[in-house]
Design an enzyme around this catalytic site. Structure first.
Site, PDB file in Angstrom:
ATOM      1  CG  HIS A   8      13.038  16.407  19.064  1.00 16.34           C
ATOM      2  ND1 HIS A   8      13.806  17.254  19.826  1.00 16.34           N
ATOM      3  CD2 HIS A   8      12.318  17.239  18.235  1.00 16.34           C
ATOM      4  CE1 HIS A   8      13.610  18.497  19.710  1.00 16.34           C
ATOM      5  NE2 HIS A   8      12.746  18.485  18.578  1.00 16.34           N
ATOM      6  CD  GLU A  51       5.437  26.687  20.946  1.00 12.18           C
ATOM      7  OE1 GLU A  51       5.920  26.885  20.299  1.00 12.18           O
ATOM      8  OE2 GLU A  51       4.481  25.905  21.272  1.00 12.18           O
TER       9      GLU A  51
END
Length: 711
Positions: free
Chosen positions: A417, A512
């Site tokens: 990431h 999200e």
């Protein structure tokens, strides 16, 4: 007599010269099946325009094209057609991964060469390609004397609609695509009214414009979707809305630094402007026009990327259980309330191993860990974000080497990431060493992020400067054999054909938002709309798989607005070659065992040889069946909006003479996205090519089916 003969010869010669100077140009081109037709011409003042027809009915009426420049007179009037070229093309190419294995690329093309009739007699070309499922056209600026570069202040490509169509749209935001889709008539589009949403970290809407893909339905029942293909070294295109004229005009994303929209060096070809045309909504999903308008694979073998499902330390930060940073300040509760929490760091060695164990035990190949590296205490809501991350230094409670060794032992592949905090210059300085670090540790793919307003100030996520940055990331990653899953990206425009290491991206209002959006999260109509809008551009890292729909232990005021069965169906409906099982491992447990519904996530494919859209209506419902590559397994997903539906599906896509075991994960009789979202029933039946099934979808619900050949 001889004198008269000479006179006649001269006259005849002049006549022949006159005939030879009269050139009849081809000014129209039709699709191979003859249904789609494009006509081109210039009007009396020399202004170029085009029209589009479908089954002899006008789809796009007289639409003018042109450019305005910072360093020259506009391309508008005084043009003549000096040459035209008609060509045709038919090939079949294979996708290294994708919704299907083979793609037919068949079209007829018309190239129009234009030249000014007044000094400085500048030249440009327009290339049209007509497919059975729509058209694409682009502008080409050839090399010419006295012009080395052009600074474009406006591209004026018109799309003149033939009616007040129903439109599914998001605003033409220069910085973010994370808006809810709106369903209105064309004349009711109000993008400016959506400015300044409190949950968006970067947003700028300067015009009443829409972003693409934007999908429409005419009164005649024809479906249209407007987008662009092969966005390279140019600004992203929004479409400015002229309600009173039923007209859209290209509005490029600008740069406050350049004080223009794009700077190009000749020779140059713009992205393709695309119009997909379909008689059924599902045909828009099956169309490969956007991909076909891109160049073939330029980077070769991408077998270092394996399509996969993955778990990760991610959702727990969004629901407020954990934080990205070690000090406990950076979770989504902090962003929305401004209150700092206690130390609840998610990316610990122990937590990562817990996810690895769950993945290994349940057939999940990958692990993503967010918040593992230092810098998260300064990554957002500050002007000083250059140099925040170095992409290699872990927090003290995250033993990088130990996690990597444990993942390797368990057969789980780690996904890197890289959150850039919207500071791409910092990322570019460190890409080489960061990618080497990945490869040294056996990591082949990375999720990148660009949350916040772009540094330097004055550039935007969707402008030329950032388009070039995203492209550079793909190129540099390809050199290291690394695949990119970009978040806060530029829109997908089919470049995954040319750079198949571009595996997925966000670029929409994702899962999200259900965890913390102040407007209640994504409504049940969101994903049945996304399937016919954003998904037409390319793969989506939507992160499905929430089982703890209400997550009351962490945030009672929020929830996911679907049923559990729909969360399963999304693995088939919303395409990506990487699919996250996004919930916490403990939420996948029931009575001390893995929830029986998780078996569908274990089984479902992520790489397909065939895709069939069985039914659908934009914003309402859709049913898709996909056949897994390298097996004979099929998977079906069906989702609906806030309305319960009964849908009949036929299994005629199956092979002749075979029996299949169909495991059906469906909404229970009393299921409802709000009042009873986790109620699910699992049945097993035998089906064949001749079978038919009636699906009962609850409000906000769905059905997921695995279809496996019997031995």
């Amino acid at each position: 007599m001889k004198s008269n003969m000479n006179f006649l010869a001269v006259v005849f010669g002049l006549f022949l010269m006159s005939c030879n100077s009269t050139v009849v140009h081809d000014q129209s081109v039709s699709s191979p099946d003859g249904k789609v037709k494009m006509e081109f011409d210039v009007n009396g003042s020399g202004r170029p325009f085009y029209r589009v027809f479908y089954n002899d009915k006008t789809v796009i009426d007289t639409s003018y094209v042109g450019f305005e420049f910072k360093n020259g007179k506009a391309f508008k009037d005084n043009f003549k057609i000096v040459a035209t070229t008609l060509t045709d093309h038919d090939e079949t190419w294979q996708m290294p991964w994708g919704e299907q294995l083979e793609v037919q690329n068949r079209y007829n093309a018309l190239k129009i060469s234009l030249e000014e009739e007044v000094a400085p007699n500048r030249k440009w070309d327009i290339i049209f390609k007509t497919y059975d499922d729509g058209i694409g056209f682009r502008y080409a600026f050839p090399e010419q004397e006295g012009i080395k570069e052009l600074v474009i202040t406006d591209e004026n490509t018109q799309f003149n609609l033939t009616g007040n169509h129903k439109v599914w749209w998001i605003p033409g935001d220069w910085d973010i695509y994370e808006h809810l889709y709106n369903e209105t008539l064309f004349t009711d589009i109000d993008a400016l009214g959506l400015s300044g949403h409190e949950n968006l970290n970067a947003t700028y809407i300067p015009e009443n414009a829409v972003n693409t893909p934007v999908t429409m339905k005419t009164d005649d029942g024809l479906y249209l979707s407007f987008h662009e293909a092969d966005l390279t070294d140019y600004s992203g295109m929004t479409l400015k809305v002229h309600k009173e004229d039923l007209l859209m005009t290209s509005e490029l994303v600008g740069s406050d630094i350049l004080k223009a929209k794009a700077k190009i060096t000749l020779p140059f070809e713009t992205p393709w402007r695309t119009i997909q045309i379909a008689e059924k909504a599902g045909d828009l999903i099956e169309s490969k026009l956007i991909l076909n308008l891109n160049e073939p694979n330029a980077i070769g073998d991408v077998s270092y990327f394996t399509p996969m499902k993955y778990v990760g330390i991610w959702w727990e930060m969004h629901i407020g259980k954990s934080t990205w940073d070690l000090e406990g300040s950076q979770d989504m509760n902090t962003f929305t309330t401004g209150k700092r929490g206690s130390s609840r760091h998610g990316a610990t060695t122990e937590n990562a191993k817990k996810y690895i164990d769950f993945a290994s035990e349940n057939g999940i190949k990958g692990l993503l860990v967010e918040g593992w590296n230092t810098g998260w205490d300064k990554w957002i809501n500050t002007e000083d974000r250059e140099g925040v991350f170095d992409f290699m230094t872990p927090y003290a409670d995250y033993d990088f080497d130990a996690v990597m060794a444990y993942a390797k032992e368990k057969g789980v592949e780690v996904i890197m990431h890289h959150e850039t905090s919207a500071a791409p210059r910092t990322y570019e300085k460190q890409m080489d060493v960061a990618y080497d670090f990945m490869k040294d540790n056996g990591i082949n793919s990375v999720k990148t992020g660009y949350v916040g307003k772009i540094i330097p100030k004055g550039e935007y996520h969707h402008g030329q400067w950032m388009v070039n940055h995203y492209h550079k990331v793909l190129e540099e990653a390809a050199k290291k054999e690394i695949a990119i899953n970009a978040h806060e990206p530029i829109k997908a425009t089919g470049k995954r054909r040319t750079y198949p290491n571009a595996i997925s991206r966000e670029g929409l209002r994702g899962q999200e938002f259900n965890a913390w959006a102040t407007d209640g999260g994504n409504p049940p109509s969101h994903l049945p709309t996304v399937a016919f809008t954003r998904m037409l551009a390319g793969p989506i890292d939507f992160t499905p798989g929430v089982f703890n729909i209400k997550f009351d232990d962490y945030k009672k005021e929020n929830q996911v607005n679907t049923t559990l069965a729909q969360q399963l169906a999304l693995y088939v409906v919303i395409y990506s070659p990487i699919q996250m099982a996004c919930d916490l491992p403990e939420h996948y447990m029931q009575d001390g065992k893995v929830h029986p519904a998780f078996q569908f996530i274990t089984d479902v494919g992520v790489d397909w040889s065939q895709t069939k859209v069985l039914n659908g209506e934009v914003g309402d419902y859709v049913t898709i069946a996909r056949k897994e590559r390298n097996t004979d397994n099929w998977f079906l997903g069906s989702i609906t909006d806030e309305n319960a539906r009964t849908l009949d599906v036929a299994f005629d896509f199956l092979d002749d003479g075979k029996n299949y075991t169909a495991t059906i994960y469906k909404d229970a009789e009393d299921a409802h996205w709000n009042t009873n979202p986790t109620a699910i029933t699992i049945d097993t039946i035998t089906v064949t090519k001749d079978s038919k099934l009636t699906l009962q979808l609850a409000e906000g619900g769905g059905t997921a089916i695995s279809i496996v050949p019997q031995e």
